[in-house]
Enzyme design. Structure first.
Site, short mmCIF file in Angstrom:
data_model
loop_
_atom_site.label_atom_id
_atom_site.label_comp_id
_atom_site.label_asym_id
_atom_site.label_seq_id
_atom_site.Cartn_x
_atom_site.Cartn_y
_atom_site.Cartn_z
N SER A 62 0.88 -1.58 0.14
CA SER A 62 -0.38 0.45 0.32
C SER A 62 1.14 0.88 0.22
O SER A 62 2.00 1.80 0.72
CB SER A 62 -0.96 -0.02 1.36
OG SER A 62 -1.33 1.10 1.37
N HIS A 115 -1.30 -0.78 -3.95
CA HIS A 115 -2.63 -1.00 -3.61
C HIS A 115 -2.34 1.13 -3.57
O HIS A 115 -1.70 1.21 -3.10
CB HIS A 115 -2.82 -1.84 -2.61
CG HIS A 115 -4.10 -1.83 -1.35
ND1 HIS A 115 -5.20 -2.18 -1.72
CD2 HIS A 115 -4.22 -0.93 0.04
CE1 HIS A 115 -6.11 -2.19 -0.77
NE2 HIS A 115 -5.84 -1.29 -0.63
N ASP A 118 -4.71 3.48 -1.76
CA ASP A 118 -6.33 3.87 -0.39
C ASP A 118 -6.51 5.02 -1.38
O ASP A 118 -6.11 5.90 -0.77
CB ASP A 118 -5.19 3.45 0.45
CG ASP A 118 -4.77 2.46 1.00
OD1 ASP A 118 -5.90 1.48 0.80
OD2 ASP A 118 -4.55 1.89 1.33
N MET A 121 -9.46 8.00 0.41
CA MET A 121 -9.74 8.12 0.76
C MET A 121 -10.21 9.68 0.92
O MET A 121 -9.45 10.98 0.44
CB MET A 121 -8.99 8.42 2.30
CG MET A 121 -8.30 7.66 2.60
SD MET A 121 -7.58 7.01 4.72
CE MET A 121 -6.95 5.58 4.15
N HIS A 167 -8.37 1.43 -4.14
CA HIS A 167 -9.35 0.92 -2.77
C HIS A 167 -10.19 2.34 -2.54
O HIS A 167 -9.33 3.08 -1.59
CB HIS A 167 -8.53 0.30 -1.37
CG HIS A 167 -9.21 -0.13 -0.33
ND1 HIS A 167 -8.93 -0.16 0.87
CD2 HIS A 167 -10.98 -0.32 -0.02
CE1 HIS A 167 -9.68 -0.14 1.81
NE2 HIS A 167 -10.85 -0.31 1.92
N MET A 208 -11.86 4.26 -0.81
CA MET A 208 -12.69 4.54 0.76
C MET A 208 -13.08 5.88 0.78
O MET A 208 -13.32 6.91 1.57
CB MET A 208 -11.93 4.75 1.91
CG MET A 208 -11.23 3.28 2.43
SD MET A 208 -9.92 2.78 3.55
CE MET A 208 -8.52 3.25 1.50
N MET A 258 -11.65 -6.38 5.60
CA MET A 258 -10.62 -5.44 6.87
C MET A 258 -10.43 -5.68 7.64
O MET A 258 -10.91 -6.75 8.49
CB MET A 258 -11.51 -3.70 7.34
CG MET A 258 -11.55 -2.51 5.83
SD MET A 258 -10.19 -2.35 5.17
CE MET A 258 -9.40 -1.36 6.12
N PHE A 260 -6.95 4.42 8.32
CA PHE A 260 -5.44 5.08 8.88
C PHE A 260 -4.70 3.62 8.42
O PHE A 260 -5.04 2.87 8.85
CB PHE A 260 -5.49 4.90 10.35
CG PHE A 260 -6.41 7.18 10.28
CD1 PHE A 260 -5.35 8.03 9.73
CD2 PHE A 260 -7.74 6.80 11.24
CE1 PHE A 260 -5.87 9.07 10.00
CE2 PHE A 260 -8.13 7.74 10.63
CZ PHE A 260 -7.54 8.94 11.05
N ASP A 295 -6.79 -6.41 4.31
CA ASP A 295 -5.88 -5.25 4.48
C ASP A 295 -6.13 -4.26 6.21
O ASP A 295 -7.46 -3.66 6.62
CB ASP A 295 -6.67 -4.13 3.34
CG ASP A 295 -6.40 -3.04 3.02
OD1 ASP A 295 -4.78 -2.18 4.20
OD2 ASP A 295 -7.15 -2.21 2.85
N GLY A 345 -2.62 -3.33 8.76
CA GLY A 345 -2.19 -4.81 10.24
C GLY A 345 -1.37 -5.74 9.98
O GLY A 345 -0.87 -6.83 10.13
N GLY A 404 0.90 -2.03 3.82
CA GLY A 404 1.70 -0.61 4.19
C GLY A 404 3.09 -0.51 5.29
O GLY A 404 3.93 -0.56 4.13
#
Ligand code: DX5
Ligand code: ZN
Length: 226
Positions: free
Chosen positions: A11, A35, A37, A39, A68, A70, A139, A145, A177, A179, A199
């Site tokens: 990510s 990936h 993200d 947002m 992705h 969001m 998720m 975040f 996705d 952690g 990430g």
């Protein structure tokens, strides 16, 4: 149970945005998807990047983009990412009142269609919709975040999805996705995930390509039937 070959998707949220092209090239040979993200400061409180960045990055790498979203109102914005050359465009179940219609739009724009399920959303109401999708993103944190702590309980949704995919013979990627790192990826793989976003674990490492390779080998060894 057979699971398709492992996908590792770094990510870029955790990359250095002042050197994005370089950061992408650092993982190009080791990773499968990139990936991205997106947002919008409405669907999630955070604000990241959007279409112009995806368009610019499209010109500097051949890697498949795993976008992705969001964002609110994905029906309005998602097809633009398919038009910009994204390989897979994932939007959130919580943001869409007609996920199947949007999946059709994305496929007809030439992209794979992905459905994302956030931390507090049960998966059961969406199982019947999965034949319309190519990717299911579960998720393993609350979306919004990078750098959050993996929530192992959310792997129950991965197990449910994997059973459903196996019994229904669906062609669907199950992606996790949040952690994902060397100490969490094996449990996610054992639960039945086959695509792994990372990430911090990639871009926080001294050697991002090596971090991708390590994650891949851990996931492959832990996959059901390996
Ligand atoms: C967060 C994003 C993730 C994020 C993952 O909402 O969807 O893709 O970049 O970051 P890590 O791997 O650091 O948890
Ligand atoms: Zn993401």
């Amino acid at each position: 149970m057979t699971v398709p070959p492992t996908i590792v998707a770094p990510s870029i949220l955790a990359a250095d945005f002042s050197r994005l092209a370089e950061e992408v090239r650092a993982v190009e040979d080791a990773a499968d998807w990139l990936h991205v993200d997106v947002m919008d400061n409405h669907f999630v409180p955070n604000l990241t990047i959007g279409l112009p960045v995806v368009q610019s990055l499209r010109a500097v790498t051949a890697m498949p983009f795993d976008v992705h979203l969001m964002i609110e109102d994905p029906r309005r914005w998602a097809p633009g990412y398919a038009d910009a050359g994204a390989y897979n465009v994932t939007f959130h179940a919580e943001a869409s009142d007609d996920p199947v219609a949007l999946a059709k739009d994305l496929r007809s724009a030439g992209a794979k269609a992905g459905l994302a399920i956030d931390r507090d959303t049960p998966i059961e109401p969406y199982l019947d919709l999965l034949p319309s999708f190519d990717t299911l993103l579960i998720m393993t944190i609350k979306a919004g975040f990078g750098g959050q702590r993996f929530i192992p309980q959310l792997l129950d949704k991965v197990r449910t999805a994997r059973r459903h995919v196996s019994t229904g013979h669906l062609e669907l990627r199950i992606e996790v996705d949040g952690g994902i790192a060397a100490d969490t990826i094996e449990q996610a793989a054992a639960a039945g995930a086959d695509a792994f976003v990372a990430g911090t674990a990639v871009y926080g490492a001294a050697d991002p390509a090596e971090a991708v390779r390590r994650l891949r080998s851990l996931a492959e060894r832990a996959a059901p039937g390996a």
